[in-house]
Each structure stands twice: as C-alpha cells, then as structure tokens.
Design a protein around this motif. Structure first.
Motif, PDB file in Angstrom:
ATOM      1  N   SER A  91      -5.592  -9.569   7.572  1.00 25.07           N
ATOM      2  CA  SER A  91      -4.446  -9.539   6.656  1.00 25.07           C
ATOM      3  C   SER A  91      -4.948  -9.716   5.232  1.00 25.07           C
ATOM      4  CB  SER A  91      -3.468 -10.667   6.985  1.00 25.07           C
ATOM      5  OG  SER A  91      -4.062 -11.927   6.727  1.00 25.07           O
ATOM      6  N   GLY A  92      -4.001  -9.561   4.280  1.00 26.38           N
ATOM      7  CA  GLY A  92      -4.308  -9.909   2.908  1.00 26.38           C
ATOM      8  C   GLY A  92      -4.366  -8.773   1.913  1.00 26.38           C
ATOM      9  N   LEU A  93      -4.421  -7.511   2.355  1.00 27.21           N
ATOM     10  CA  LEU A  93      -4.486  -6.407   1.409  1.00 27.21           C
ATOM     11  C   LEU A  93      -3.091  -5.821   1.200  1.00 27.21           C
ATOM     12  CD1 LEU A  93      -7.729  -4.587   2.576  1.00 27.21           C
ATOM     13  CD2 LEU A  93      -7.447  -6.126   0.644  1.00 27.21           C
ATOM     14  N   PRO A  94      -2.659  -5.688  -0.053  1.00 24.02           N
ATOM     15  CA  PRO A  94      -1.326  -5.149  -0.334  1.00 24.02           C
ATOM     16  C   PRO A  94      -1.149  -3.749   0.259  1.00 24.02           C
ATOM     17  CG  PRO A  94      -2.348  -6.006  -2.333  1.00 24.02           C
ATOM     18  CD  PRO A  94      -3.394  -6.017  -1.263  1.00 24.02           C
ATOM     19  N   GLY A  95      -0.042  -3.545   0.944  1.00 25.42           N
ATOM     20  CA  GLY A  95       0.294  -2.244   1.504  1.00 25.42           C
ATOM     21  C   GLY A  95      -0.339  -1.929   2.829  1.00 25.42           C
ATOM     22  N   ALA A  96      -1.201  -2.790   3.327  1.00 27.86           N
ATOM     23  CA  ALA A  96      -1.868  -2.530   4.606  1.00 27.86           C
ATOM     24  C   ALA A  96      -0.954  -2.897   5.762  1.00 27.86           C
ATOM     25  CB  ALA A  96      -3.167  -3.332   4.706  1.00 27.86           C
ATOM     26  N   ALA A  97      -1.098  -2.150   6.847  1.00 24.20           N
ATOM     27  CA  ALA A  97      -0.369  -2.480   8.070  1.00 24.20           C
ATOM     28  C   ALA A  97      -0.843  -3.851   8.548  1.00 24.20           C
ATOM     29  CB  ALA A  97      -0.643  -1.425   9.138  1.00 24.20           C
TER      30      ALA A  97
END
Length: 137
Positions: A91-97
């Motif tokens: 987790s943690g990246l903007p816009g990532a599933a």
C-alpha cells in the motif's frame, strides 16, 4: 574498495540494508532520477535523501528484492548495473489498487565513484510497467 564490492553494497542498500549507506555513499551524494510514477527528473542531494527514498519504497514493497543481472560494467570512475526488482506491493502509492500485488521491473543504474564512495547516481527504471501492474493510469 573494489567496484564489485561497491556494486554489491549498492544492491544491498536497495535490498534494505541502510546501515551500508554511510560506508558506501559519499556525503555529497547526488541522485538524478525521474519520480517513480512519472514527471520531470528531480535531483536530490545527500545521504539522508537516499535513506528516505529507499525507506519509502520499502514501506510500500517491504519484500522488494533487487538482483543484478548485468555488471558491474566499469569505465572508471563510473560503474553501470542492470537489475531486476521483484516484490509484493502492499500500500501507500496514490491511485494504486489495494495490495497485495506482485510487481517486477527492470532498471539500469549509473554510479559515479569518488574516493571509493558512490558520489552520483543516475537511475533509469521501467516506472510505466510498475504503474501498469498497480493499476495506476
């Protein structure tokens, strides 16, 4: 320190051993790299910025493992590595599933060595492939 040892220490840093930064990276270190998810290249300076960069990537992909596939190729004072990175995005990246999502990508690092320490770094990674694997458009 030999170029082989410098290259191995560099890979070990990216594999999470931040204790090697001080003995491997020059205090005046400068990196030249485009942001992982696109945009213009952004230069950063100093060991602390490298610690932050590696730590941030490892927070999103804790098991990320870099394997050197080609190199080090040496043209003193430069060395070049071609690598493959594999891991599981959490987790943690903007816009990532939402994770967990397995990812892999390739890249090439050019390192300048000054006084047996890495003083400059040019990164070229397949960030578009990473974005596609994470469902970022």
């Amino acid at each position: 320190m030999s170029y082989d040892k410098i290259a191995q220490a560099w890979a070990d840093i990216w594999n999470g051993d931040l204790s090697l930064v001080e003995s491997t990276v020059h205090p005046d270190f400068v990196s030249h790299a485009a942001p992982l998810l696109g945009g213009p290249p952004a230069d950063t300076a100093g060991r602390d910025n490298l610690d932050t960069w590696v730590g941030g990537i490892r927070a999103a992909v804790p098991d990320l493992r870099f394997t050197v596939q080609v190199g080090p190729l040496v043209d003193d004072p430069y060395l070049v590595l071609r690598w493959l990175a594999r891991g599981t995005y959490q987790s943690g990246l903007p816009g990532a599933a939402p994770g967990p999502t397995p990812i892999e990508f390739f890249g090439t690092d050019i390192l300048k060595v000054t006084d047996d320490l890495i003083s400059e770094y040019w990164a070229n990674a397949d960030s578009m492939w990473v974005a596609q694997q994470l469902g970022i458009s």
